[in-house]
Design a protein around this motif. Sequence first.
Motif, PDB file in Angstrom:
ATOM      1  N   VAL A 147       0.815  -1.219   0.000  1.00 44.65           N
ATOM      2  CA  VAL A 147       0.000   0.000   0.000  1.00 44.65           C
ATOM      3  C   VAL A 147       0.849   1.269   0.000  1.00 44.65           C
ATOM      4  CG1 VAL A 147      -1.976  -1.120   1.107  1.00 44.65           C
ATOM      5  CG2 VAL A 147      -0.239  -0.005   2.529  1.00 44.65           C
ATOM      6  N   GLY A 148       2.177   1.118   0.094  1.00 49.43           N
ATOM      7  CA  GLY A 148       3.058   2.267  -0.029  1.00 49.43           C
ATOM      8  C   GLY A 148       3.217   3.095   1.229  1.00 49.43           C
ATOM      9  N   PHE A 149       2.918   2.519   2.388  1.00 49.26           N
ATOM     10  CA  PHE A 149       3.085   3.259   3.647  1.00 49.26           C
ATOM     11  C   PHE A 149       4.528   3.122   4.123  1.00 49.26           C
ATOM     12  CE2 PHE A 149      -1.643   3.061   5.108  1.00 49.26           C
ATOM     13  CZ  PHE A 149      -1.996   3.776   3.975  1.00 49.26           C
ATOM     14  N   TYR A 150       4.905   3.981   5.074  1.00 48.94           N
ATOM     15  CA  TYR A 150       6.323   3.957   5.437  1.00 48.94           C
ATOM     16  C   TYR A 150       6.588   3.506   6.861  1.00 48.94           C
ATOM     17  CZ  TYR A 150       6.823   8.337   8.240  1.00 48.94           C
ATOM     18  OH  TYR A 150       6.777   9.303   9.210  1.00 48.94           O
ATOM     19  N   SER A 151       5.555   3.024   7.567  1.00 47.05           N
ATOM     20  CA  SER A 151       5.789   2.499   8.914  1.00 47.05           C
ATOM     21  C   SER A 151       4.735   1.462   9.270  1.00 47.05           C
ATOM     22  CB  SER A 151       5.763   3.630   9.945  1.00 47.05           C
ATOM     23  OG  SER A 151       6.084   3.135  11.238  1.00 47.05           O
ATOM     24  N   LEU A 152       5.185   0.448  10.017  1.00 47.27           N
ATOM     25  CA  LEU A 152       4.304  -0.581  10.567  1.00 47.27           C
ATOM     26  C   LEU A 152       4.357  -0.444  12.088  1.00 47.27           C
ATOM     27  CD1 LEU A 152       2.578  -3.163  10.396  1.00 47.27           C
ATOM     28  CD2 LEU A 152       4.711  -4.472  10.274  1.00 47.27           C
ATOM     29  N   TYR A 153       3.199  -0.217  12.696  1.00 45.88           N
ATOM     30  CA  TYR A 153       3.134   0.216  14.098  1.00 45.88           C
ATOM     31  C   TYR A 153       2.404  -0.830  14.935  1.00 45.88           C
ATOM     32  CZ  TYR A 153       2.516   3.783  17.798  1.00 45.88           C
ATOM     33  OH  TYR A 153       2.556   4.512  18.967  1.00 45.88           O
ATOM     34  N   GLN A 154       3.118  -1.420  15.908  1.00 41.05           N
ATOM     35  CA  GLN A 154       2.517  -2.465  16.756  1.00 41.05           C
ATOM     36  C   GLN A 154       1.629  -1.809  17.811  1.00 41.05           C
ATOM     37  OE1 GLN A 154       1.605  -4.372  19.059  1.00 41.05           O
ATOM     38  NE2 GLN A 154       1.942  -6.468  18.428  1.00 41.05           N
ATOM     39  N   SER A 155       0.353  -2.180  17.823  1.00 40.42           N
ATOM     40  CA  SER A 155      -0.624  -1.463  18.651  1.00 40.42           C
ATOM     41  C   SER A 155      -0.577  -1.827  20.128  1.00 40.42           C
ATOM     42  CB  SER A 155      -2.037  -1.731  18.122  1.00 40.42           C
ATOM     43  OG  SER A 155      -2.286  -3.133  18.062  1.00 40.42           O
ATOM     44  N   HIS A 156      -0.098  -3.032  20.469  1.00 44.02           N
ATOM     45  CA  HIS A 156      -0.061  -3.430  21.882  1.00 44.02           C
ATOM     46  C   HIS A 156       1.014  -4.501  22.073  1.00 44.02           C
ATOM     47  CE1 HIS A 156      -1.284  -4.125  25.959  1.00 44.02           C
ATOM     48  NE2 HIS A 156      -1.674  -5.370  25.711  1.00 44.02           N
ATOM     49  N   LYS A 166      14.172  -6.721   9.424  1.00 47.71           N
ATOM     50  CA  LYS A 166      13.392  -7.073   8.225  1.00 47.71           C
ATOM     51  C   LYS A 166      12.741  -5.836   7.629  1.00 47.71           C
ATOM     52  CE  LYS A 166      12.242 -11.867   9.455  1.00 47.71           C
ATOM     53  NZ  LYS A 166      11.138 -12.816   9.774  1.00 47.71           N
ATOM     54  N   ALA A 167      12.223  -4.963   8.511  1.00 49.72           N
ATOM     55  CA  ALA A 167      11.575  -3.733   8.035  1.00 49.72           C
ATOM     56  C   ALA A 167      12.588  -2.805   7.374  1.00 49.72           C
ATOM     57  CB  ALA A 167      10.879  -3.036   9.203  1.00 49.72           C
ATOM     58  N   LYS A 168      13.767  -2.699   7.970  1.00 49.10           N
ATOM     59  CA  LYS A 168      14.809  -1.821   7.414  1.00 49.10           C
ATOM     60  C   LYS A 168      15.178  -2.220   5.995  1.00 49.10           C
ATOM     61  CE  LYS A 168      17.349  -0.104  11.452  1.00 49.10           C
ATOM     62  NZ  LYS A 168      18.643  -0.178  12.192  1.00 49.10           N
ATOM     63  N   GLU A 169      15.197  -3.516   5.740  1.00 49.46           N
ATOM     64  CA  GLU A 169      15.551  -3.994   4.401  1.00 49.46           C
ATOM     65  C   GLU A 169      14.557  -3.495   3.355  1.00 49.46           C
ATOM     66  OE1 GLU A 169      15.773  -8.206   4.694  1.00 49.46           O
ATOM     67  OE2 GLU A 169      17.590  -8.200   5.956  1.00 49.46           O
ATOM     68  N   ARG A 170      13.360  -3.158   3.806  1.00 53.06           N
ATOM     69  CA  ARG A 170      12.336  -2.651   2.886  1.00 53.06           C
ATOM     70  C   ARG A 170      12.143  -1.135   3.031  1.00 53.06           C
ATOM     71  NH1 ARG A 170       7.647  -7.115   2.362  1.00 53.06           N
ATOM     72  NH2 ARG A 170       8.720  -8.961   3.144  1.00 53.06           N
TER      73      ARG A 170
END
Length: 324
Positions: free
Chosen positions: A54-63, A91-95
């Motif tokens: 979806v082209g977003f730039y962060s994945l945020y863990q809610s809890h 893993k996230a940094k690689e993307r």
Amino acid sequence: ALELIGEIEKKEGLPHILINGQWVKNSPLAGRPYIISGFGESTVDMMLDFTEKVGFYSLYQSHPFENWGHFDLIPGLFPKGREGMKACVEKAKERNIHLGVHTLTNFITTNDPFVSPVPHPGLATYAATTITQDLKEADTEIFIEDSTFYHRTTTLQTVRIGNELIRYSGISDQAPFKLLNCRRGAFNTTAASHKKGDRIARLMDHGYKTFYPNMDLQNEMIDNLVDFFNETGVSHMDFDGHEGAYSTGYGDASKDYFALRFLKGVDHLVINGTSQSSHFYWHLNTYMNWGEPWYGGMRESQNEIRFNNQATLERNYQPNMLGW
């Protein structure tokens, strides 16, 4: 005007946050949307795929945390603990994706080591008075000298005598005033005998069933959070419940200092938003992405205020965002 403010920031020695070498207030990355998810070690790959798609730039863990204060990760999500979270970050940094975690700024859960089995001396208290009779371990009524502020009901309804936490249901209407239906040794503390004249005080609490720290303990909490971020490399957090810092008695200074001490302590960039802003924090933040009043239905209390917020954001050189 914005360029001039940036020059003033630098000349006055104020925080001047950069993203990829560009001042955050001018960066197109500042207002990018992010995915909020309850991912763990076993599901992070799937969620990173989605975030990238979806082209977003962060994945945020809610809890992610099983307690707030020491910030231990939930074992079911992160069986390898901080090493597991660090692997997710890599893993996230690689993307080229940030990884974020959510907590409430200075709220302390009742299962945190700051509360049990021995409560930390820095838990915020009020309404201090003395007990007027000796208290045995099994007693369920506690006589107190001053009943001021003890009639108001709160969520956790907890008092402290020494290293024992005690919950009570209410207080008698007439003198001699006594706390009723006391549950001794609450939150896995140890019930003990106490002497006439010993200090008793209420613990400050929140409706989310959490306690608050004084300023010294808040600083310990910030440092614990800094250690977590430095160890794992997590690079995104919202200062949710930012108004909780008022519990220290230092007003906006405490709230701003929480963000300043945290961001200075972390050894890498942490993009961040807040549930409540103030003048100094403006120099530290990346965006303001809030808007969740519950006074009416979705259209009335959720959407209308988010739409109206946009003018406020624009006036304050904040990116346009529509809230969680």
